[in-house]
Design an enzyme around this catalytic site. Sequence first.
Site, PDB file in Angstrom:
ATOM      1  N   LYS A 238       0.763  -1.365  -0.267  1.00 54.48           N
ATOM      2  CA  LYS A 238       0.243   0.008   0.013  1.00 54.48           C
ATOM      3  C   LYS A 238       0.924   1.312  -0.129  1.00 54.48           C
ATOM      4  CE  LYS A 238      -4.385  -1.665   1.440  1.00 54.48           C
ATOM      5  NZ  LYS A 238      -5.542  -1.479   2.384  1.00 54.48           N
ATOM      6  N   ARG A 272      -3.616  -9.723   4.796  1.00 56.97           N
ATOM      7  CA  ARG A 272      -3.978  -9.841   3.343  1.00 56.97           C
ATOM      8  C   ARG A 272      -2.510  -9.116   2.565  1.00 56.97           C
ATOM      9  NH1 ARG A 272      -6.512  -6.358  -0.688  1.00 56.97           N
ATOM     10  NH2 ARG A 272      -8.216  -7.736  -1.934  1.00 56.97           N
TER      11      ARG A 272
END
Length: 302
Positions: A238, A272
């Site tokens: 991210k 995740r």
Amino acid sequence: MTSLEAAPGFRLPAISTPVRRIGRRTFDFDRQIAVMAIVNRTPDSFYDQGATFALDRAVEAAVAAASAGADWVDIGGVKFAPGPELSAVEEAGRVVPVVEALAQQSDVVISVDTFRPEVAEAAIAAGASVINDTTGLADPRLADVVATSDATLVVTHSLAAPRQPVPRPHYDDIGGEVAEFLRGRVDFALERGIPEERLIVDPGHDLNKSTVQTLELTRRLAEFTTLGLPVLAAVSNKDFIGESLEREKPERLAGSIAAATVCAMLGARIVRMHAVRESVDAMRMVEAVLGWREPANPVHNL
């Protein structure tokens, strides 16, 4: 020797129902950190930019993730960020064939990343056992779909309406505000009939949050374990990692593993991740250090 004896100083999250049957697998979140792999069947996905958009590539990637040790596979048909509108029919057409194919080839847990009740219903019928809603039940009908099934629901914090931006998001107390939001959404899910043992919470790393805000959220992750539910940390590749290290997406593996490990040590029970084998090794190593897993081949100095 118990995990607490093996790891003094480590605070085990108090999960109300740590042992859970999800799909065809059983998890003990008192002694286990699950790795959720990611397969995006979108032409404009955040990370792979459409590498698994073709059906055969998506199925191949999902099966490969399961073979590499992923505990479950999260399949998405629409990215979180704003983009071209996609109907529920089109979204279901992307994810359902992948769910069906994977369910036939593996007992891995299958989740579908969607906020639409119609897509969730079709995915569950096809073999999905988790609905991963990144909008925090923006559509309350989604809770009803999950409640009338055996599926688990992931409740995620985000501020905006689905696929809408929040310019310069502001929080006076990001930890407290995110926890309050999740608590309210969990209460709503319970009222709609979803039992507590089928709920998971996700504080939403980077979702309507700046890098500085997401870093603070990560430091305070233990606060979300007080909800008594397993916490999912979706940190892989991210922007908060890229901006913290000044690394582009292909160079964020080390940062992603570090962030996932920090989250696991602070109480996350599902991570995740894009890089499956490396992430599985990292989480299994955390489990070994904490005394939850025996070494695979402990012959050194014997």
